[in-house]
Scaffold this motif. Sequence first.
Motif, short mmCIF file in Angstrom:
data_model
loop_
_atom_site.label_atom_id
_atom_site.label_comp_id
_atom_site.label_asym_id
_atom_site.label_seq_id
_atom_site.Cartn_x
_atom_site.Cartn_y
_atom_site.Cartn_z
N LEU A 3 0.73 -1.36 0.05
CA LEU A 3 -0.08 -0.07 0.10
C LEU A 3 0.78 1.36 -0.01
CD1 LEU A 3 -2.74 1.16 -0.02
CD2 LEU A 3 -2.79 0.84 2.40
N ASP A 4 1.89 1.00 0.72
CA ASP A 4 2.79 2.37 0.80
C ASP A 4 3.50 2.54 -0.65
OD1 ASP A 4 2.46 2.76 3.54
OD2 ASP A 4 3.99 1.24 4.20
N ILE A 6 2.12 1.69 -3.53
CA ILE A 6 0.88 2.20 -4.49
C ILE A 6 0.80 3.84 -4.22
CG2 ILE A 6 -1.64 2.32 -4.63
CD1 ILE A 6 -1.34 -0.90 -4.25
N GLN A 7 0.62 4.28 -2.79
CA GLN A 7 0.52 5.55 -2.55
C GLN A 7 1.49 6.41 -2.88
OE1 GLN A 7 -0.68 6.33 1.76
NE2 GLN A 7 0.76 8.00 1.88
N GLU A 8 2.93 6.06 -2.86
CA GLU A 8 4.09 6.63 -3.37
C GLU A 8 3.88 6.90 -4.96
OE1 GLU A 8 8.97 6.26 -3.60
OE2 GLU A 8 7.94 5.12 -2.18
N TYR A 10 1.47 6.84 -6.69
CA TYR A 10 0.20 7.82 -7.07
C TYR A 10 0.74 9.45 -6.75
CZ TYR A 10 -4.53 10.04 -6.08
OH TYR A 10 -5.55 10.61 -6.46
N PHE A 11 1.29 9.78 -5.68
CA PHE A 11 1.69 11.03 -5.57
C PHE A 11 2.78 11.37 -6.43
CE2 PHE A 11 -0.80 10.47 -1.67
CZ PHE A 11 -1.73 11.28 -1.73
N TYR A 16 -3.05 12.29 -8.70
CA TYR A 16 -4.17 12.91 -7.88
C TYR A 16 -4.74 14.36 -8.94
CZ TYR A 16 0.12 16.08 -7.29
OH TYR A 16 1.27 16.65 -7.38
N ARG A 39 -4.28 -1.47 7.79
CA ARG A 39 -5.14 -0.68 7.01
C ARG A 39 -6.03 -1.19 6.26
NH1 ARG A 39 -0.45 3.18 4.82
NH2 ARG A 39 0.38 0.94 4.33
N MET A 54 -9.88 3.99 -3.40
CA MET A 54 -8.59 4.37 -2.83
C MET A 54 -7.87 5.53 -3.41
SD MET A 54 -5.18 1.88 -2.50
CE MET A 54 -5.98 0.33 -1.97
N PHE A 55 -7.75 6.63 -2.33
CA PHE A 55 -7.37 8.07 -2.79
C PHE A 55 -8.30 8.49 -3.68
CE2 PHE A 55 -3.51 5.43 -2.73
CZ PHE A 55 -2.86 5.83 -1.45
N TRP A 71 -1.09 2.12 -11.51
CA TRP A 71 -2.08 3.12 -11.53
C TRP A 71 -2.45 3.16 -13.10
CZ3 TRP A 71 -5.12 5.06 -8.27
CH2 TRP A 71 -4.60 4.99 -7.13
#
Length: 74
Positions: A3-4, A6-8, A10-11, A16, A39, A54-55, A71
């Motif tokens: 998940l970290d 994926i988040q990294e 994404y940003f 976004y 989570r 998600m986001f 993504w």
Amino acid sequence: MILDEIQEAYFKDGYYSAISVELKISVETYRQMLLQDSRLTMLCRPEDGRLHLMFGRPVFIKHDLDVPWAWSTN
């Protein structure tokens, strides 16, 4: 953790600000995420291949991805 990562991505890649973005993950990635990350314990096991947003973006579980997760813009 997955998940970290994926988040990294994404940003870092600026998704976004994109209008139409979805996250595609493999079934195995989804299983690993459930095992590794508390989570995700509130997520139900989807029957139709769709997860909660998600986001703020759709998440789809795919069986035949070349990569574990990605993504993608539509």
